[in-house]
Design a protein around this motif. Sequence first.
Motif, PDB file in Angstrom:
ATOM      1  N   GLU A  27     -18.671  -0.453  12.507  1.00 33.29           N
ATOM      2  CA  GLU A  27     -17.521  -0.542  13.414  1.00 33.29           C
ATOM      3  C   GLU A  27     -16.373  -1.314  12.774  1.00 33.29           C
ATOM      4  O   GLU A  27     -15.209  -0.912  12.885  1.00 33.29           O
ATOM      5  N   GLU A  28     -16.692  -2.421  12.136  1.00 34.29           N
ATOM      6  CA  GLU A  28     -15.653  -3.229  11.497  1.00 34.29           C
ATOM      7  C   GLU A  28     -14.980  -2.466  10.354  1.00 34.29           C
ATOM      8  O   GLU A  28     -13.762  -2.535  10.195  1.00 34.29           O
ATOM      9  N   LEU A  29     -15.761  -1.755   9.572  1.00 31.33           N
ATOM     10  CA  LEU A  29     -15.187  -0.968   8.481  1.00 31.33           C
ATOM     11  C   LEU A  29     -14.311   0.153   9.040  1.00 31.33           C
ATOM     12  O   LEU A  29     -13.212   0.404   8.518  1.00 31.33           O
ATOM     13  N   ALA A  30     -14.744   0.795  10.103  1.00 36.37           N
ATOM     14  CA  ALA A  30     -13.926   1.845  10.725  1.00 36.37           C
ATOM     15  C   ALA A  30     -12.612   1.263  11.242  1.00 36.37           C
ATOM     16  O   ALA A  30     -11.541   1.866  11.066  1.00 36.37           O
ATOM     17  N   ARG A  31     -12.683   0.089  11.852  1.00 34.23           N
ATOM     18  CA  ARG A  31     -11.474  -0.563  12.349  1.00 34.23           C
ATOM     19  C   ARG A  31     -10.535  -0.929  11.207  1.00 34.23           C
ATOM     20  O   ARG A  31      -9.319  -0.753  11.287  1.00 34.23           O
ATOM     21  N   LEU A  32     -11.110  -1.402  10.117  1.00 31.26           N
ATOM     22  CA  LEU A  32     -10.306  -1.750   8.957  1.00 31.26           C
ATOM     23  C   LEU A  32      -9.615  -0.519   8.382  1.00 31.26           C
ATOM     24  O   LEU A  32      -8.426  -0.558   8.044  1.00 31.26           O
ATOM     25  N   ARG A  33     -10.345   0.578   8.295  1.00 34.53           N
ATOM     26  CA  ARG A  33      -9.746   1.819   7.796  1.00 34.53           C
ATOM     27  C   ARG A  33      -8.628   2.283   8.723  1.00 34.53           C
ATOM     28  O   ARG A  33      -7.585   2.763   8.262  1.00 34.53           O
ATOM     29  N   GLU A  34      -8.818   2.123  10.039  1.00 38.50           N
ATOM     30  CA  GLU A  34      -7.772   2.479  11.001  1.00 38.50           C
ATOM     31  C   GLU A  34      -6.546   1.584  10.806  1.00 38.50           C
ATOM     32  O   GLU A  34      -5.408   2.060  10.912  1.00 38.50           O
ATOM     33  N   ASP A  35      -6.776   0.294  10.522  1.00 44.26           N
ATOM     34  CA  ASP A  35      -5.657  -0.624  10.276  1.00 44.26           C
ATOM     35  C   ASP A  35      -4.841  -0.182   9.064  1.00 44.26           C
ATOM     36  O   ASP A  35      -3.609  -0.228   9.085  1.00 44.26           O
ATOM     37  N   VAL A  36      -5.528   0.238   8.007  1.00 40.73           N
ATOM     38  CA  VAL A  36      -4.825   0.708   6.806  1.00 40.73           C
ATOM     39  C   VAL A  36      -4.051   1.976   7.139  1.00 40.73           C
ATOM     40  O   VAL A  36      -2.888   2.127   6.737  1.00 40.73           O
ATOM     41  N   ASP A  37      -4.667   2.884   7.890  1.00 36.47           N
ATOM     42  CA  ASP A  37      -3.966   4.110   8.291  1.00 36.47           C
ATOM     43  C   ASP A  37      -2.724   3.788   9.112  1.00 36.47           C
ATOM     44  O   ASP A  37      -1.658   4.392   8.904  1.00 36.47           O
ATOM     45  N   ALA A  38      -2.842   2.851  10.044  1.00 34.58           N
ATOM     46  CA  ALA A  38      -1.686   2.466  10.861  1.00 34.58           C
ATOM     47  C   ALA A  38      -0.584   1.889   9.982  1.00 34.58           C
ATOM     48  O   ALA A  38       0.599   2.188  10.170  1.00 34.58           O
ATOM     49  N   TYR A  39      -0.970   1.085   9.008  1.00 37.52           N
ATOM     50  CA  TYR A  39       0.010   0.525   8.087  1.00 37.52           C
ATOM     51  C   TYR A  39       0.700   1.642   7.302  1.00 37.52           C
ATOM     52  O   TYR A  39       1.925   1.645   7.145  1.00 37.52           O
ATOM     53  N   LEU A  40      -0.089   2.613   6.830  1.00 31.71           N
ATOM     54  CA  LEU A  40       0.489   3.735   6.074  1.00 31.71           C
ATOM     55  C   LEU A  40       1.420   4.579   6.939  1.00 31.71           C
ATOM     56  O   LEU A  40       2.373   5.169   6.432  1.00 31.71           O
ATOM     57  N   ASP A  41       1.150   4.622   8.245  1.00 32.66           N
ATOM     58  CA  ASP A  41       1.988   5.382   9.167  1.00 32.66           C
ATOM     59  C   ASP A  41       3.227   4.600   9.607  1.00 32.66           C
ATOM     60  O   ASP A  41       3.968   5.050  10.464  1.00 32.66           O
ATOM     61  N   GLY A  42       3.402   3.401   9.038  1.00 32.97           N
ATOM     62  CA  GLY A  42       4.598   2.622   9.335  1.00 32.97           C
ATOM     63  C   GLY A  42       4.413   1.600  10.425  1.00 32.97           C
ATOM     64  O   GLY A  42       5.355   0.900  10.794  1.00 32.97           O
ATOM     65  N   ASP A 110      -2.933  -8.207  -5.025  1.00 31.58           N
ATOM     66  CA  ASP A 110      -1.610  -7.727  -5.414  1.00 31.58           C
ATOM     67  C   ASP A 110      -0.926  -6.937  -4.304  1.00 31.58           C
ATOM     68  O   ASP A 110       0.091  -6.301  -4.549  1.00 31.58           O
ATOM     69  N   LEU A 111      -1.492  -6.944  -3.102  1.00 30.40           N
ATOM     70  CA  LEU A 111      -0.964  -6.098  -2.028  1.00 30.40           C
ATOM     71  C   LEU A 111       0.433  -6.558  -1.616  1.00 30.40           C
ATOM     72  O   LEU A 111       0.635  -7.676  -1.165  1.00 30.40           O
ATOM     73  N   GLU A 112       1.354  -5.701  -1.843  1.00 34.59           N
ATOM     74  CA  GLU A 112       2.735  -5.906  -1.434  1.00 34.59           C
ATOM     75  C   GLU A 112       3.062  -4.800  -0.441  1.00 34.59           C
ATOM     76  O   GLU A 112       2.400  -3.773  -0.407  1.00 34.59           O
ATOM     77  N   PRO A 113       4.076  -5.028   0.370  1.00 31.94           N
ATOM     78  CA  PRO A 113       4.460  -3.950   1.279  1.00 31.94           C
ATOM     79  C   PRO A 113       4.728  -2.671   0.487  1.00 31.94           C
ATOM     80  O   PRO A 113       5.496  -2.675  -0.458  1.00 31.94           O
ATOM     81  N   GLY A 114       4.027  -1.639   0.830  1.00 37.15           N
ATOM     82  CA  GLY A 114       4.227  -0.370   0.144  1.00 37.15           C
ATOM     83  C   GLY A 114       3.032   0.535   0.308  1.00 37.15           C
ATOM     84  O   GLY A 114       1.899   0.081   0.376  1.00 37.15           O
ATOM     85  N   ALA A 115       3.329   1.812   0.368  1.00 38.41           N
ATOM     86  CA  ALA A 115       2.297   2.798   0.642  1.00 38.41           C
ATOM     87  C   ALA A 115       1.354   3.008  -0.535  1.00 38.41           C
ATOM     88  O   ALA A 115       0.172   3.273  -0.339  1.00 38.41           O
ATOM     89  N   ALA A 116       1.832   2.874  -1.771  1.00 42.71           N
ATOM     90  CA  ALA A 116       0.978   3.157  -2.932  1.00 42.71           C
ATOM     91  C   ALA A 116      -0.219   2.215  -2.968  1.00 42.71           C
ATOM     92  O   ALA A 116      -1.355   2.650  -3.160  1.00 42.71           O
ATOM     93  N   GLU A 117       0.034   0.924  -2.778  1.00 48.69           N
ATOM     94  CA  GLU A 117      -1.058  -0.047  -2.792  1.00 48.69           C
ATOM     95  C   GLU A 117      -2.008   0.185  -1.627  1.00 48.69           C
ATOM     96  O   GLU A 117      -3.222   0.118  -1.773  1.00 48.69           O
ATOM     97  N   ALA A 118      -1.458   0.444  -0.461  1.00 47.29           N
ATOM     98  CA  ALA A 118      -2.287   0.677   0.722  1.00 47.29           C
ATOM     99  C   ALA A 118      -3.139   1.932   0.554  1.00 47.29           C
ATOM    100  O   ALA A 118      -4.288   1.966   0.995  1.00 47.29           O
ATOM    101  N   ARG A 119      -2.598   2.956  -0.099  1.00 50.25           N
ATOM    102  CA  ARG A 119      -3.388   4.179  -0.348  1.00 50.25           C
ATOM    103  C   ARG A 119      -4.560   3.887  -1.278  1.00 50.25           C
ATOM    104  O   ARG A 119      -5.657   4.418  -1.099  1.00 50.25           O
TER     105      ARG A 119
END
Length: 179
Positions: A27-42, A110-119
Motif C-alpha cells: 500500500e505504501e509503495l502504491a501511494r508513493l508511486r501515485e505521489d510521483v505520478d501526481a507530481y509528474l502531472d503538475g 539530486d531530485l530537483e523540480p523537473g519531470a526527467a528526474e521524477a520519471r
Amino acid sequence: METSNEPSGRLAAFGNQLIEVHLWLREELARLREDVDAYLDGGGERPRDLRAHCLTFCSALDRHHTGEDGGAFPVLAERFPELRPVLEELTRDHHMVADILRQLEHLLGDLEPGAAEARRVRAELDGLAALLESHFVYEEKRIVSALNSLAMPDWDGSKPGFLLTGYGHRRPGGPVDIG
C-alpha cells in the motif's frame, strides 16, 4: 516440514503478521508511486516532501528485510533445514532490493523540480514494485506456515523488526512527518 495451524496462543501468528506487513508495504509503495505520478502531472507534493516520503519508505523496507535476514531467517533455517535454499533465494532478493533502494536514494539526493528526474524515480519504483510483488508472493507461499508454527516467547512481548510497520507520523491528508 511439520507445522501447526495453532499460533501457540498468540493473538496473531507470525506468518499472518508477515502478510499484514507485506500488505502495508504494498500500500505504501502504491501511494508513493501515485505521489510521483501526481507530481509528474503538475500537482502533488513538492520535491522535498516527495523525497522524504520515498526515503522513509525505503528505510522501512530495508528495516523489514534486515530483520528477516538477521532474525527470522536464521531461526527458520535452524528449525526447518529444508527451507534453507528458499531462505537463501529470499536473501538474494533482499540484496537486489537493497541495490534498487540505493539507486533511489542516489536519484532522490539530486531530485530537483523537473519531470526527467521524477520519471527516473518512477521507473525505479516500478522495478521495485515488480520485484517486491514476486518476492512477497514467493515468501508468503514458502515460509508463512513455518513462521506460524514458531513459538518465540521473546517475539511475543515485542515484535521483531521484520514485523514492524510505520516509519514516521502521517498527518491526515498530509505528507509524512519524520521529525
